[in-house]
Design a protein around this motif. Structure first.
Motif, PDB file in Angstrom:
ATOM      1  N   SER A   1       0.970  -1.318  -0.108  1.00 47.15           N
ATOM      2  CA  SER A   1      -0.031   0.197  -0.046  1.00 47.15           C
ATOM      3  C   SER A   1       0.881   1.304  -0.040  1.00 47.15           C
ATOM      4  O   SER A   1       0.832   2.329  -0.665  1.00 47.15           O
ATOM      5  CB  SER A   1      -1.128   0.033   1.147  1.00 47.15           C
ATOM      6  N   ILE A   2       1.954   1.212   0.920  1.00 46.04           N
ATOM      7  CA  ILE A   2       2.704   2.470   0.952  1.00 46.04           C
ATOM      8  C   ILE A   2       3.670   2.513  -0.485  1.00 46.04           C
ATOM      9  O   ILE A   2       3.652   3.819  -1.000  1.00 46.04           O
ATOM     10  CB  ILE A   2       4.112   2.134   1.925  1.00 46.04           C
ATOM     11  N   ASP A   3       3.933   1.542  -0.936  1.00 41.96           N
ATOM     12  CA  ASP A   3       4.558   1.570  -2.279  1.00 41.96           C
ATOM     13  C   ASP A   3       3.772   2.126  -3.338  1.00 41.96           C
ATOM     14  O   ASP A   3       4.079   2.935  -4.165  1.00 41.96           O
ATOM     15  CB  ASP A   3       5.230   0.246  -2.781  1.00 41.96           C
ATOM     16  N   SER A   4       2.397   1.778  -3.482  1.00 44.20           N
ATOM     17  CA  SER A   4       1.506   2.329  -4.374  1.00 44.20           C
ATOM     18  C   SER A   4       1.296   3.545  -4.259  1.00 44.20           C
ATOM     19  O   SER A   4       1.009   4.441  -5.361  1.00 44.20           O
ATOM     20  CB  SER A   4       0.051   1.322  -4.160  1.00 44.20           C
ATOM     21  N   VAL A   5       1.243   4.048  -3.021  1.00 49.00           N
ATOM     22  CA  VAL A   5       1.022   5.452  -2.812  1.00 49.00           C
ATOM     23  C   VAL A   5       2.341   6.237  -3.017  1.00 49.00           C
ATOM     24  O   VAL A   5       2.047   7.522  -3.879  1.00 49.00           O
ATOM     25  CB  VAL A   5       0.491   5.847  -1.313  1.00 49.00           C
TER      26      VAL A   5
END
Length: 1024
Positions: free
Chosen positions: A327-331
């Motif tokens: 999730s962090i990577d996608s943001v």
């Protein structure tokens, strides 16, 4: 402004400060705690008490009620709930927001101490705990092999100690293990033959198995410590323990019982991917980084595997950090994409790489500075704070664009680079500061928002505010300094991108034509705007509402409940059927972990329950969403007879409890049970209601043993003595402890399984009297078969029963409306009522708080503009841009098929500060032109097209930078999507209205002002 002059004249100092900020930001980023969502501060405390072998009714009357009464007087308590089930009591206290929970826990402890003496002697000491939603396992690890006993030994001796030593690990819990114990299987005939009671054996073992200090004695000039040793050192010591009989003879324990080194009777079984296993759940320390802890544990598992036996497997079942990291990577990916889009837009408009570089530098510097401020304010790095950065990305360059445009205008007039940078930035710095302030003040009313909305809104608001403040500082310091050094040949018309200039010219001409038309048809323009707003309101029923969008985390739970009282073996046979059905979904399931008979919560569950926890493959690797797979699984499993099977998603929705929770209250548990069945039947037909369940169980089959106290007294027996002997035969009794190789285990007296498994065994139970005689149980007690409740619930000292339901295929708001309509049709008896709780209640409360925050935000925006313009009228004109955002917001949610939610509502509040910026630019320039002597009509026709270019630049950079978030690209992006969609459509549509409607409103207010002025002058003339 002096700060601008200083930054231009001392570029080295500015550069050094920027480098220091970057260095500090990098260090802060490495130290920030990474999590999925911000910390949720729930002012909730729990009191847990055990009361072994007591029925729910006894637990409620003797334990739960006294505790409820004691804690209800504690200051700050809003609600007290209790759950009484066989063997345990759980009292939950919910405090009002803002309560000092540390002090409240001390008050609760004092209140409990006052009533602890009145609790039954068999009850355990009440445990008072703070409820912390963060204390959920970070990772589940499975040990698989052939023998559960050996797996337990490996877990206790090799795996758990090493894991608990790792940085950030708080505790490790073992599930499915076998607990070793020394069993004394009593021989009833031998006990009767020698006239020995089980209590005599227990007392003898307890007094024998101990070491004691008995004094000191002198030996020369030294004192020798006298120590009596008697602690058991082997199983043989237990067998050879001497028991004194009533007749004075002695026998050994082995003459009365068979001593076996065995394991406690299994009450649960765990399987990982169908294999018997021991499961370890790992909790992190409160202030630890979830991702770092998971990485550390993963590394340590590699070390552990090297020392494990060949037939033992050690694998990660579920790792919550994987979804967090994805999730962090996608943001972050969305931030990068949005940043590149913004830079491209700048390059397209500015036609200069150097000019684009000057403005583009504000983005990374603002982001890095934000990390520093987040670290010092204690915020975590999560998808909402990062989402706030992504949302503020396009706005970060707005101030720099305005400053650079004005610097360039001075440059075109022939000023030097330094003079252009100094004059251009100094003149517009106050306006830029005021414009940014209107965006920032909308976050101030957060102090009026409470609960989950505040916990989510505050970190996002801080992230956006920090980024905007940092970008503002960059705009008034770094941008003028770089402009004075890099823009000697920037933005010169060299023919490149001429096609874009022609395109902008065409748009300018069209805009001028439309602007002339609306100024000539002012009433029509106003009516059309009002009709557009009214028409958009008609979309509300088609949009719906929800609390917070769930992220597709890919976790599924399957609950299997057989008939109450079912044996563990029967439940296992049902589980086998479920597992066979789940093989059809193998391609979508990564890991499959099932706990049979373990239950959840304090007091555990019976042998009639089983819970599957499944981790699906990442959403990008499967064709169906988690919700679709849940529906398919539910259909496939409903064919299995003999059990109630419920399939649900465990995805993060940040809600408190189930989407729909109906709380029935009234004086009698039995009436509530009947009403709950009616409610379940009533709401089951509502579209969108999925798996409605009543908290009332059918009842546990039980056998009541009613002791005749008169008859018992004739034999010299009390009720406690009778119940103690029955408990010994059917449950066993711990006589003492046995220590071996540093481990401590129970020495338990128990009768052979063949003498404690059936009703006939109960009837044949022999009760030994104080005189040594043996009588049948039926001589002093009657047996009554009946159904007993599984659990009893109360709220605020009144019986309560909950009906819960998931939702599917519809939004929460519309389903709740239909549920409330259905409940209104029911005629509840006097004294009985219902309320709606769960996520539906949280949604209603949060929307109410955010609506109040929106009102205050609008007022603060007006106040800031009134101070900026030193006028009450012009801010009122500018505020007319706000109502038009309704059109864009509702249209955007409708087109995207997204219900109104807390993130969308936060987007509306942010829009209150964003949409006025374009109006400020337009109205301010109209006033400047009029002060320079231009006619009102000419001023408007000149101001509109001339300000179109900067308005388009700032609007497009803000909107296009949020497109990746609006498309919900990557894991966990569903939470930020409503926020991005709201701002994109709201700002886009309001910008169109700003360019057309605001000039019309300006002329109307100007005419009104002239009429009022003329009347005053005329009145003054008449008076004179």
């Amino acid at each position: 402004m002096k700060i601008v002059n200083t930054s231009v004249k001392r570029p080295v100092g500015v550069i050094m400060i920027v480098l220091a900020i970057i260095a500090l930001g990098v260090v802060s980023l490495r130290s920030l705690t990474i999590d999925l969502f911000p910390k949720i501060d729930l002012p909730v405390a729990v009191v847990a008490t055990s009361y072994q072998d007591a029925a729910p009714e006894e637990v409620e009357n003797l334990v739960s009620r006294p505790i409820e009464s004691a804690v209800s007087t504690v200051e700050g308590i809003e609600t007290v709930q209790s759950q009484s089930q066989a063997g345990s009591s759980l009292v939950v206290m919910m405090f009002s927001n803002g309560t000092d929970l540390d002090q409240a826990l001390l008050d609760v402890r004092e209140s409990i101490d006052q009533v602890s003496g009145a609790l039954p002697g068999q009850s355990g000491d009440p445990r008072i705990m703070r409820f912390n939603p963060d204390q959920l396992p970070v990772m589940w690890v499975g040990l698989t092999g052939k023998d559960t006993a050996s797996l337990t030994e490996v877990a206790d001796e090799q795996v758990v100690p090493l894991l608990e030593r790792q940085d950030g690990v708080g505790s490790v819990t073992v599930e499915g293990s076998k607990e070793r114990e020394i069993q004394l299987i009593l021989d009833q005939e031998s006990l009767q033959q020698y006239g020995v009671t089980a209590q005599t054996i227990a007392q003898t073992l307890g007094s024998t198995n101990q070491n004691a200090s008995v004094g000191t004695v002198e030996q020369g000039n030294k004192d020798l410590q006298l120590r009596m040793t008697g602690q058991f050192e082997s199983i043989e010591d237990i067998e050879k323990t001497i028991i004194q009989t009533e007749t004075g003879t002695t026998v050994h324990v082995e003459d009365l019982a068979k001593v076996e080194d065995s394991f406690k009777e299994e009450s649960s079984t765990t399987l990982v991917n169908g294999k018997p296993s021991v499961v370890l759940s790992i909790l992190k320390k409160t202030d630890s980084n979830t991702v770092d802890v998971a990485t550390t544990v993963e590394d340590s598992l590699q070390e552990i595997k090297e020392n494990l036996p060949a037939d033992v497997g050690l694998d990660v079942i579920i790792d919550t950090s994987e979804f967090i990291q994805m999730s962090i990577d996608s943001v972050v990916q969305n931030i990068i994409i949005g940043g590149l889009i913004s830079i491209f837009i700048l390059l397209l408009f500015l036609k200069s790489v150097r000019a684009t570089l000057v403005i583009g530098l504000s983005i990374p510097i603002a982001i890095i500075a934000t990390f520093t401020l987040m670290y010092f304010t204690g915020e975590t790095l999560n998808i909402l704070t990062l989402g706030g950065l992504a949302l503020g990305l396009g706005m970060m360059v707005d101030s720099s664009i305005v400053i650079l445009e004005h610097i360039y205008s001075y440059r075109k007039r022939g000023y030097s680079l330094v003079e252009s940078a100094t004059k251009g930035a100094s003149e517009l710095a106050p306006a830029v500061i005021a414009s940014t302030t209107t965006t920032l003040v909308v976050f101030l009313p957060i102090i009026y928002v409470e609960g989950i909305a505040s916990d989510l809104f505050t970190p996002l608001a801080l992230a956006v505010s920090f980024s905007l403040i940092a970008s503002l500082i960059v705009a008034v310091t770094l941008v003028p300094m770089l402009s004075s050094k890099l823009l000697s040949k920037a933005m010169e018309d060299n023919g490149r991108r001429y096609w874009f200039d022609r395109f902008l010219g065409w748009i300018n001409d069209k805009y001028r034509s439309v602007l002339k038309w609306v100024l000539g048809h002012r009433k029509t323009s106003i009516i059309a705007s009002i009709l557009a707003i009214i028409a958009s309101l008609g979309l509300i029923p088609f949009i719906g509402a929800e609390f917070i969008p769930s992220a597709d985390q890919g976790q599924v739970e399957v609950r299997v409940e057989t008939e109450l009282g079912s044996t563990l073996e029967h439940t296992e046979s049902i589980v086998d059927q479920v597992s066979e059905k789940l093989t059809d979904f193998e391609s979508d399931i990564e890991t499959n972990y099932v706990s049979i008979g373990g239950g959840n919560g304090i007091g555990g569950g019976g042998g009639n329950t089983a819970t599957y926890t499944m981790q699906l493959t990442p959403s990008g690797e499967r064709e169906e969403t988690t919700a679709d797979i849940v529906q398919d699984m539910d259909k496939a499993l409903q064919d299995i007879a003999g059990a109630e099977i419920t399939v649900s998603s465990m995805d993060s929705g940040m809600g408190s409890g189930d989407p729909i929770q109906i709380q029935l209250n009234g004086p009698e548990h039995e009436v509530l049970t009947e009403l709950s069945d009616q409610v379940v039947s009533k709401i089951s037909d509502i579209e969108g209601v999925y798996n409605p369940e009543s908290g009332a169980d059918e009842g546990i089959p039980q056998m009541n043993i009613v002791v005749d106290k008169e008859k018992a007294a004739m034999y010299g027996l009390t009720q406690d003595q009778v119940s103690g002997q029955i408990q010994l035969q059917f449950t066993g009794q711990v006589a003492t402890q046995y220590r071996e190789a540093g481990q401590e285990m129970d020495v338990t007296m128990i009768y052979p399984e063949g003498e404690r498994s059936s009703i006939n065994d109960l009837r044949d139970t022999k009760i030994q009297t104080p005189s040594g005689a043996v009588i049948p149980l039926e001589e002093v007690a009657d047996l009554e078969s009946m159904q007993g409740p599984a659990a009893l619930t109360r709220e605020n000292q009144q019986p309560q029963l909950n009906i819960t339901s998931d939702i599917s295929g519809r939004d929460l708001g519309s389903v709740v409306s239909d549920v409330e309509a259905a409940l209104e049709e029911m005629n509840l008896p006097d004294g009985y009522n219902y309320s709606i709780g769960g996520q539906a209640q949280d949604m209603a409360e949060s929307f109410s708080d955010l609506a109040l925050a929106l009102v205050f935000s609008i007022f603060l925006v007006y106040a800031v503009m009134a101070i900026q313009f030193e006028n009450f009228l012009f801010p009122l004109i500018i505020m007319f841009a706000m109502p038009t955002t309704v059109v864009g917001v509702l249209l955007g949610l409708f087109v995207a098929g997204i219900p109104l939610s807390i993130p969308a509502f936060i987007g509306i509040i942010m829009l209150a500060g964003i949409v006025v910026n374009n109006s400020i630019v337009l109205v301010d320039y109209i006033n400047i032109l009029r002060r320079n002597g231009k006619d009102r009509y000419e001023a408007i026709l000149e101001a509109g097209p001339s300000r179109l270019r900067p308005i388009l630049m700032t609007t497009l950079t803000t909107i296009l930078a949020m497109v990746p978030l609006a498309l919900a690209l990557g894991e966990g992006a569903e939470t930020q999507q409503p926020l991005a969609v709201t701002i994109i459509f709201g700002l886009g549509v309001s910008s169109i209205f700003t360019l057309l409607l605001i000039p019309v409103v300006y002329t109307l207010f100007d005419d009104l002002t002239l009429k009022i002025t003329k009347r005053r002058k005329k009145k003054k003339g008449l008076i004179e």
